[in-house]
Design a protein around this motif. Structure first.
Motif, short mmCIF file in Angstrom:
data_model
loop_
_atom_site.label_atom_id
_atom_site.label_comp_id
_atom_site.label_asym_id
_atom_site.label_seq_id
_atom_site.Cartn_x
_atom_site.Cartn_y
_atom_site.Cartn_z
N LEU A 199 -8.38 -6.96 28.46
CA LEU A 199 -9.78 -6.67 28.80
C LEU A 199 -10.68 -7.79 28.28
O LEU A 199 -10.32 -8.50 27.33
N VAL A 200 -11.83 -7.91 28.91
CA VAL A 200 -12.81 -8.92 28.52
C VAL A 200 -14.09 -8.24 28.08
O VAL A 200 -14.62 -7.39 28.80
N TYR A 201 -14.56 -8.62 26.91
CA TYR A 201 -15.85 -8.12 26.41
C TYR A 201 -16.84 -9.27 26.38
O TYR A 201 -16.52 -10.36 25.90
N LEU A 234 -8.03 -7.80 23.74
CA LEU A 234 -9.43 -7.90 24.17
C LEU A 234 -9.86 -9.36 24.00
O LEU A 234 -9.74 -9.93 22.91
N PHE A 235 -10.32 -9.97 25.09
CA PHE A 235 -10.84 -11.33 25.03
C PHE A 235 -12.37 -11.25 24.87
O PHE A 235 -13.04 -10.68 25.72
N VAL A 236 -12.85 -11.83 23.80
CA VAL A 236 -14.29 -11.81 23.55
C VAL A 236 -14.90 -13.11 24.06
O VAL A 236 -14.45 -14.20 23.69
N ILE A 237 -15.89 -12.98 24.91
CA ILE A 237 -16.49 -14.15 25.58
C ILE A 237 -17.99 -14.20 25.31
O ILE A 237 -18.67 -13.17 25.35
N THR A 238 -18.48 -15.39 25.04
CA THR A 238 -19.93 -15.59 24.86
C THR A 238 -20.55 -15.82 26.24
O THR A 238 -19.99 -16.55 27.07
#
Ligand code: SF4
Ligand code: SF4
Length: 343
Positions: A199-201, A234-238
């Motif tokens: 998932l991407v946050y 979980l991939f955390v993206i700015t």
């Protein structure tokens, strides 16, 4: 909501975006690199070919950096996909990362996934989840993904309906949960299945994301407790200050503060790990970029062939990367890439 392009919005023009990003007193990104001794940063290789197969999408998310939506008609043709396949056959590029828009809306999507899989490449599909529930013709996508061992990467800005729907549209959260349940039923995200569901946050406001590990633990706990859902990472993206997010920042009065936050959080270690160092990004029309963000700003690669038809591997792998003020989004704090934080 219409795309910026359909609205005839100022920031549908990429030159206007670049001009805005270069206004004001923010330290130039290239100078930051020089101060850190990183001015001659080159690629380390080409491990990933990320392909945008079209800008058409069933959603119109507020922060979309692609400016995608149902009103976008740009779609990759089968001929352009064949050019991608020619390069993938010839060179050792192990991963093909499909993005859009909603990539599954491209009429040649399944054919292309099958052809890439036959080459023994790992296929990633950036699936927005709701497409699986949008129309009966997409209901069997989880079976199709599983059959070809496709890694599924899906945005879910939050584990609550309120915060997800605020960014992605009314009802998106509920349909996303249904799609995640369908993927779990096929084994996606389940231990020992070999089927990866990430998932991407990305933050819903003008803030930088928190630590990836903490957020992943929280998402896992909440999604398991509320819905019995499982996923892998979980991939955390700015959020990068381009396209619809740039417009949001300006309209909400947060632009200056957000840019300064990114500049202040510049991290040389994150800069060394930016994704343009091991990725090339292909546009729907076959033009080549250093990354998806450069693609959306129409900043083509500086050498190695600007189009698939002119591809030169040696030159491409030694190219200088086109960097500008938007790159602060990849180098702030723990860093950001399509695979999450980079440090
Ligand atoms: S689902 Fe993805 S591509 Fe589609 S509008 Fe939302 S962010 Fe953009
Ligand atoms: S936005 Fe800049 S730093 Fe980030 S991947 Fe693209 S070129 Fe590299």
């Amino acid at each position: 909501m219409k795309s910026l392009k359909a609205q005839g919005h100022l920031y549908a023009d990429t030159a206007a975006q670049i001009e805005k990003l270069n206004e004001g007193s923010f330290t130039k990104f290239t100078r930051k690199l020089e101060e850190s001794g990183l001015e001659n940063m080159r690629p380390t290789g080409i491990d990933i070919m990320q392909i945008n197969v079209g800008k058409m999408c069933n959603q119109t998310c507020k922060h979309c950096h692609v400016d995608a939506g149902p009103d976008r008609e740009e779609i990759m043709t089968r001929k352009t996909m064949e050019l991608c396949l020619d390069i993938l056959k010839k060179y050792d590029i192990p991963t093909v990362d499909l993005t859009g828009g909603a990539p599954e809306m491209n009429p040649h999507f399944r054919w292309f996934v099958e052809e890439v899989s036959k080459l023994g490449k790992q296929v990633i599909d950036r699936c927005n989840l709701t497409i699986i529930r949008a129309n009966p013709k997409y209901h069997d996508l989880p079976d199709f993904f599983a059959e070809h061992g496709v890694e599924v990467v899906s945005s879910l800005p939050h584990y609550t309906a309120l915060r997800t729907d605020r960014q992605r549209g009314d009802g998106v959260f509920g349909r996303s949960i249904e799609a995640l349940q369908m993927l779990n039923e096929k084994g996606y995200g389940m231990e020992g299945s070999g089927l990866t569901l990430n998932l991407v946050y990305n933050p819903t406001g003008a803030i930088l994301p928190g630590p990836q590990e903490t957020l992943e633990n929280e998402f896992k706990k909440q999604l398991r407790r509320k819905f019995g859902l499982e996923f892998n990472n979980l991939f955390v993206i700015t959020n990068l200050p381009i396209s619809r997010f740039l417009d949001y920042l300006i309209v909400s009065g947060n632009y200056e503060d957000y840019m300064q936050k990114l500049v202040d959080a510049f991290n040389p270690a994150a800069a060394r790990g930016v994704m343009c160092r091991n990725t090339i990004s292909i546009g729907w029309d076959g033009y080549i970029y250093d990354c998806d963000f450069n693609q959306m700003l129409e900043l083509k690669v500086r050498q190695g062939g600007r189009h698939l038809s002119e591809f030169d591997f040696e030159k491409m792998v030694n190219r200088p990367i086109a960097m500008d003020q938007h790159c602060y989004g990849c180098t702030a704090g723990a860093g950001s890439s399509c695979g999450g934080q980079t440090t």
